[in-house]
Structures are given as structure tokens and as C-alpha cells.
Design an enzyme around this catalytic site. Structure first.
Site, mmCIF file in Angstrom:
data_model
loop_
_atom_site.group_PDB
_atom_site.id
_atom_site.type_symbol
_atom_site.label_atom_id
_atom_site.label_comp_id
_atom_site.label_asym_id
_atom_site.label_seq_id
_atom_site.Cartn_x
_atom_site.Cartn_y
_atom_site.Cartn_z
ATOM 1 N N PHE A 1 0.798 -1.132 -0.027
ATOM 2 C CA PHE A 1 0.134 0.023 0.169
ATOM 3 C C PHE A 1 0.860 1.214 -0.040
ATOM 4 C CE2 PHE A 1 -2.158 2.884 3.228
ATOM 5 C CZ PHE A 1 -3.026 3.391 2.176
ATOM 6 N N ASN B 1 8.697 -9.035 -2.109
ATOM 7 C CA ASN B 1 8.866 -10.617 -1.986
ATOM 8 C C ASN B 1 7.394 -10.928 -2.214
ATOM 9 O OD1 ASN B 1 7.565 -10.322 0.314
ATOM 10 N ND2 ASN B 1 8.656 -11.659 1.596
ATOM 11 N N ASP C 1 13.128 -10.980 -1.331
ATOM 12 C CA ASP C 1 12.917 -11.027 0.162
ATOM 13 C C ASP C 1 14.150 -10.166 0.826
ATOM 14 O OD1 ASP C 1 12.651 -11.711 2.625
ATOM 15 O OD2 ASP C 1 11.654 -13.887 2.288
ATOM 16 N N VAL C 2 13.925 -9.593 1.599
ATOM 17 C CA VAL C 2 15.035 -8.557 2.226
ATOM 18 C C VAL C 2 15.535 -9.305 3.353
ATOM 19 C CG1 VAL C 2 14.075 -6.201 1.174
ATOM 20 C CG2 VAL C 2 13.479 -6.935 3.426
ATOM 21 N N LYS D 1 11.207 -11.350 11.410
ATOM 22 C CA LYS D 1 12.280 -11.121 10.616
ATOM 23 C C LYS D 1 12.659 -10.042 9.713
ATOM 24 C CE LYS D 1 13.751 -15.122 8.578
ATOM 25 N NZ LYS D 1 13.599 -16.250 7.717
ATOM 26 N N GLY E 1 22.993 -2.458 6.439
ATOM 27 C CA GLY E 1 24.119 -2.713 5.817
ATOM 28 C C GLY E 1 24.300 -2.220 4.374
ATOM 29 N N TYR F 1 4.965 -7.664 15.824
ATOM 30 C CA TYR F 1 5.074 -6.679 15.038
ATOM 31 C C TYR F 1 5.738 -5.400 15.934
ATOM 32 C CZ TYR F 1 3.555 -2.767 11.937
ATOM 33 O OH TYR F 1 3.565 -1.689 10.973
ATOM 34 N N ARG G 1 -7.971 -4.744 8.176
ATOM 35 C CA ARG G 1 -8.029 -3.316 8.839
ATOM 36 C C ARG G 1 -9.258 -3.089 8.796
ATOM 37 N NH1 ARG G 1 -3.777 -0.274 9.869
ATOM 38 N NH2 ARG G 1 -2.039 -1.860 10.244
HETATM 39 N N1 UDP Z 1 -11.746 -3.100 14.062
HETATM 40 C C1 UDP Z 1 -13.271 -3.223 14.515
HETATM 41 N N2 UDP Z 1 -13.646 -4.339 13.221
HETATM 42 C C2 UDP Z 1 -12.917 -4.690 12.194
HETATM 43 C C3 UDP Z 1 -11.595 -4.492 12.291
HETATM 44 C C4 UDP Z 1 -10.956 -3.525 13.081
HETATM 45 O O1 UDP Z 1 -13.867 -2.889 15.092
HETATM 46 O O2 UDP Z 1 -13.581 -5.450 11.473
HETATM 47 C C5 UDP Z 1 -11.195 -2.165 15.005
HETATM 48 C C6 UDP Z 1 -9.826 -2.814 15.886
HETATM 49 O O3 UDP Z 1 -10.172 -3.664 17.025
HETATM 50 C C7 UDP Z 1 -9.217 -1.580 15.996
HETATM 51 C C8 UDP Z 1 -9.653 -0.367 15.032
HETATM 52 O O4 UDP Z 1 -10.558 -1.084 14.411
HETATM 53 O O5 UDP Z 1 -9.584 -1.142 17.362
HETATM 54 C C9 UDP Z 1 -8.383 -0.437 14.241
HETATM 55 O O6 UDP Z 1 -8.050 -1.568 13.717
HETATM 56 P P1 UDP Z 1 -7.065 -1.646 12.712
HETATM 57 O O7 UDP Z 1 -6.703 -3.275 12.403
HETATM 58 O O8 UDP Z 1 -7.428 -1.089 11.370
HETATM 59 O O9 UDP Z 1 -5.532 -1.142 12.923
HETATM 60 P P2 UDP Z 1 -4.806 -0.954 14.280
HETATM 61 O O10 UDP Z 1 -5.524 -1.942 15.490
HETATM 62 O O11 UDP Z 1 -3.487 -1.633 13.950
HETATM 63 O O12 UDP Z 1 -4.617 0.114 14.506
#
Ligand code: UDP
Length: 329
Positions: free
Chosen positions: A13, A34, A58-59, A93, A104, A147, A188
Site C-alpha cells: 500500500f 517478495n 525477500d529482504v 524477521k 548494511g 510486530y 484493517r
Molecule cells: N476493528 C473493528 N472491526 C473490524 C476491524 C477492526 O472494530 O472489522 C477495530 C480494531 O479492533 C481496532 C480498530 O478497529 O480497534 C483499528 O483496527 P486496524 O486493524 O485497522 O488497525 P490497528 O488496530 O492496527 O490500529
């Protein structure tokens, strides 16, 4: 001679938008990916341009780039909770070994490097809004630890290369960013809600929906990263949009935007899901003379139009029902 820049995670993205920006600025861009979470479709339009080449690599393996390099942008990494729950070891990784390889390479080429860090290094923050001085509240052993800790290591090793080798380094702490080319099935919240609206499903809000996020439109994010790379500032800089909203209110905004007749349904809150998040961008304002320009309503309209333009098959493929992953202990 055009400046030469390597962009890792080029088919992702943010990586793909960065490729576009640097091509537009007249750079010679080497895009590397990758393709585990990246998609060539995001950079298809660049193939055939004389100032673009793609390297399928793949880095986490030794990186070799022939010729000179002026800049490196290290953006390779899974970046959504669902992705790093599915591929936790690759996530660790690429943030650690992958960053080490990029540093490097930067040293070898005498190139300036900018690494993509994240608001996740603040964990579930006890300071609000988060400024760069805050050390964070992260669980090293929780599901997000793969992460968060990889990104924290990434910052540490980057500062070590800066201090020990005098390497020119930049650290962007990227807060939630959205826009065209997000993957519909990355789990997300924005692709999840829009995908659900487009498929005629209910919108799944996790927890009580009172957790907050602050969403930055991709064009603003890219401008911030661009300015940071060209600045002379080696400490971390938050890049994000401070406009904060609860997830429940955001779901309601999406219901209005899409005109869906579906309702909100509630699911369990994933473990270690941060309850609040809002960047303090005073540093970016001062050092980069940068702040976001695109409002959430403008940005979400563009994003919705993008998702609407995807084919029916893509929409069907994006169905995402496996919430159980989120709640694994
Ligand atoms: N979230 C939600 N429903 C979904 C996906 C995510 O309520 O279907 C919520 C998730 O629990 C979080 C917020 O939306 O509180 C943002 O989630 P996202 O995965 O986008 O990013 P991150 O948590 O890394 O900020």
C-alpha cells in the site's frame, strides 16, 4: 543524473504510493518486494517506465543492488494485525534481519535510509496523545508483540547505525493510514467496514467500539515521509492525522457514506488492541513544516470510490470471517 532510490515493500500500500511519488519527482526507482502481502497490481502501471525497475526479492535474505544508491526507503513488512498474526515469524524477521540488511546496504552504498516505524511502538498508550518522547506500553509476548517488538528493534538498530557508523538515518512513526490500494482482505478496519458494506453484510465493531484511532489519508502520509527523507533530522517523527474518532462513530460514518442498510454488530476485542491512539504531530509541524490537508470525509470518499471500482470477484474473495485469529492467546 537522476538520484537512485531503493523502495522495499514496493508492491504494498504505502510502498506503491512512494514509488509513484519518487517517479514523479524524477528519481530512478528500484522497487523490491517478495509479494507475500504485496500485490503487483499496485505497481503494474510503472512497468515499462524507463526510470523504474522491479526486483522480486525477500529482504530477509542478503540484498544486492548493482550500481549506486542515494536513498533507501525500508517499507517491507506485513502491517495489519491479521497479517502479522498469520505470518508472525516473517514479521519478526523482516523488521529485524530485513532492517539489518537494508542498513548494511545503505552503509555500503553511502545512501541515506528512512525506515517505516509505527505508532504500534507506543503499544496500548498510557500517554495521550502520543508524542515521540513517550516510551510506550508494549507487551513483548502478546500477539502484536511480533510486530511491535520488531519495529522497536528496527528503531534501535537504525539509531545504532547512525551513532556508530554515522549513517544518515530517518525514522517515520506512521499512524493509521488509509486510501486506494489498501488490500480489501487485510483485516484493517477501513477495508473491513467498506468491504462489508459493499457485500451487504453487517459491520463488525470489535469490543464496545469506544477505542479510538486517528486516520491519515495516504497522500498526506506520503508528503510527510517525503519531507522527512529530505530533512536532516535523525530522531523519530510521528506522521499521522490527529483527528481522532471512536470506532463505533467511524462505523456510523461508513454506514452514511456507503448508504448501506446493514447494522453494526459487536465482536470480541482482540487481545492488546490499543484503546486510544492519536499522534502528537508538533515535531512534524516544526521540523517538516507538515500537517495533513485531507479531511476524513474527502479521503474516505476517494477510498470508497476506489473499493467500489474493484471487480465483483475481488470483493467476494475479500470476505473475511475469521475473527478467531484475533483472539488467540
Ligand atoms: N476493528 C473493528 N472491526 C473490524 C476491524 C477492526 O472494530 O472489522 C477495530 C480494531 O479492533 C481496532 C480498530 O478497529 O480497534 C483499528 O483496527 P486496524 O486493524 O485497522 O488497525 P490497528 O488496530 O492496527 O490500529
Amino acid at each position: 543524473m537522476a538520484k537512485r532510490i531503493l523502495i522495499t515493500g514496493a508492491a504494498g500500500f504505502l510502498g506503491s504510493h512512494l514509488c509513484d511519488r519518487f517517479i514523479k519527482e524524477g528519481y530512478y526507482v528500484i522497487g523490491m518486494d517478495n509479494l507475500i502481502t504485496g500485490n503487483l497490481k499496485n505497481i503494474e502501471h510503472l512497468f515499462g517506465k524507463e526510470n523504474f525497475e522491479f526486483s522480486h526479492h525477500d529482504v530477509t535474505k542478503f540484498i544486492h543492488v548493482p550500481g549506486t544508491l542515494d536513498y533507501i526507503l525500508h517499507f517491507a513488512s506485513p502491517a495489519s494485525p491479521i497479517d502479522y498474526l498469520k505470518i508472525p515469524i516473517q514479521t519478526l524477521k523482516v523488521g529485524s534481519v530485513g532492517t539489518w540488511h537494508c542498513l548494511g546496504l545503505a552503509l555500503e552504498k553511502n545512501a541515506r535510509i528512512l525506515i517505516a516505524s509505527t505508532s504500534e511502538i507506543y503499544g496500548d498508550p498510557l500517554v495521550h496523545p502520543q508524542n515521540e518522547e513517550y516510551y510506550g506500553n508494549v507487551s513483548s509476548i502478546g500477539p502484536r508483540g511480533v510486530y511491535d517488538e520488531a519495529k522497536r528493534f528496527m528503531e534501535s538498530i537504525t539509531m545504532a547505525y547512525h551513532r556508530f557508523h554515522g549513517l544518515q538515518t530517518r525514522i517515520a512513526r506512521i499512524f493509521n493510514t488509509y486510501g486506494p490500494r489498501m488490500r480489501l482482505n487485510d483485516g484493517r478496519v477501513i477495508p473491513a467496514f467498506i468491504g462489508q458494506a459493499l457485500r451487504g453484510e453487517d459491520l463488525t465493531v470489535f469490543g464496545d467500539g469506544l477505542q479510538t484511532r486517528s486516520f491519515c489519508f495516504v497522500d498526506d502520509q506520503i508528503e510527510g515521509i517525503y519531507r522527512l527523507l529530505l530533512s536532516d533530522y535523525p530522531e523519530p517523527v510521528n506522521i499521522g492525522n490527529p483527528e481522532e474518532i471512536t470506532i463505533k462513530d467511524f462505523a456510523e460514518e461508513i454506514i452514511k457514506l456507503t448508504g448501506t442498510h446493514q447494522k453494526i454488530v459487536y465482536r470480541d476485542l482482540p487481545k492488546d488492541d490499543p484503546l486510544q491512539r492519536q499522534p502528537d504531530i508538533s515535531r512534524a509541524r516544526e521540523i517538516l513544516n507538515w500537517e495533513p490537508k485531507v479531511s476524513r470525509s474527502q479521503g474516505m470518499k476517494i477510498t470508497y470510490d476506489y473499493f467500489k471500482s474493484l471487480s465483483k470477484e475481488e470483493l467476494k474473495k475479500s470476505e473475511h470471517k475469521d475473527f478467531s485469529l484475533h483472539n488467540k492467546k
